[in-house]
Design an enzyme around this catalytic site. Structure first.
Site, PDB file in Angstrom:
ATOM      1  N   ILE A  52      41.114  29.759  36.890  1.00  0.00           N
ATOM      2  CA  ILE A  52      41.827  29.277  38.074  1.00  0.00           C
ATOM      3  C   ILE A  52      41.492  30.207  39.238  1.00  0.00           C
ATOM      4  O   ILE A  52      41.618  31.436  39.124  1.00  0.00           O
ATOM      5  CB  ILE A  52      43.349  29.224  37.831  1.00  0.00           C
ATOM      6  CG1 ILE A  52      43.653  28.299  36.637  1.00  0.00           C
ATOM      7  CG2 ILE A  52      44.072  28.723  39.090  1.00  0.00           C
ATOM      8  CD1 ILE A  52      45.114  28.190  36.261  1.00  0.00           C
ATOM      9  N   HIS A  84      36.322  36.911  41.892  1.00  0.00           N
ATOM     10  CA  HIS A  84      36.285  36.949  40.425  1.00  0.00           C
ATOM     11  C   HIS A  84      35.935  35.581  39.833  1.00  0.00           C
ATOM     12  O   HIS A  84      35.116  35.461  38.929  1.00  0.00           O
ATOM     13  CB  HIS A  84      37.676  37.358  39.907  1.00  0.00           C
ATOM     14  CG  HIS A  84      37.648  38.574  39.065  1.00  0.00           C
ATOM     15  ND1 HIS A  84      38.038  39.806  39.521  1.00  0.00           N
ATOM     16  CD2 HIS A  84      37.286  38.752  37.776  1.00  0.00           C
ATOM     17  CE1 HIS A  84      37.920  40.691  38.558  1.00  0.00           C
ATOM     18  NE2 HIS A  84      37.463  40.077  37.493  1.00  0.00           N
TER      19      HIS A  84
END
Ligand code: DLZ
Length: 157
Positions: free
Chosen positions: A84, A90
């Site tokens: 997510i 990231h």
């Protein structure tokens, strides 16, 4: 005509399946694994022919899949994770690494490693795709059986 793949009846009674799933976002990944398991059972895959392991996060999933390919006699691995997007980069790095890692295993091992990784922009997208009737794990289980039968030349066009 439809967007998603439709599946014929698949006989998975001689198919051995590994499932590797990430514990990050476990609310979603556990449900995806459940959906996958249910569809495997629907395809007559025997309970004793399903091997499951968990790893910490999606980044660890390709190595977990490799471990199953190296140490068990599975015909196919379903690689499950849920990424997510957050505030940093990231997400992009992990998505790229995981998808490349999974494709590499497919081609290096000549065995199907199913891309069961949700790459979501928010929690709502993750929820929609993992919980309830649109649980993508169901399709991943059927894809796993179909790809093994294809390799065993038990199905074709
Ligand atoms: C670090 C991280 C972040 C930010 N987000 C996710 C995610 O959404 N889903 C997921 O499965 N894992 C995430 N991780 C953890 C990484 O996959 C990995 O476990 C760590 O970076 C350690 O290698």
């Amino acid at each position: 005509m439809g967007k998603e793949a439709k599946f014929d009846t698949l006989d998975g009674s001689n198919v051995k399946v590994g499932i590797v799933a990430a514990r990050w976002n476990d609310k979603y990944t556990y449900s995806l694994v459940e959906g996958c398991r249910e569809s495997l059972v629907e395809c007559n895959v025997k309970a004793e022919n399903i091997t499951g392991i968990f790893v910490p996060g999606a980044y660890e999933v390709p190595l977990g899949a490799k471990h199953l390919l190296d140490t068990t006699d599975v015909d196919v691995v379903v690689a499950v994770g849920c990424l997510i997007k957050g505030a940093t980069m990231h997400f992009e790095y992990i998505c790229e690494a995981v998808s490349q890692g999974i494709m590499r295993l497919n081609l290096d091992y000549g065995k199907p490693v199913i891309f069961g990784i949700l790459t979501c922009l928010n929690e709502e997208q993750a929820q929609e795709r993992s919980i309830g009737e649109h649980n993508h794990g169901i399709g991943w289980g059927k894809t796993a059986v179909e790809m093994v039968l294809l390799q065993q030349k038990k199905i074709g066009m």
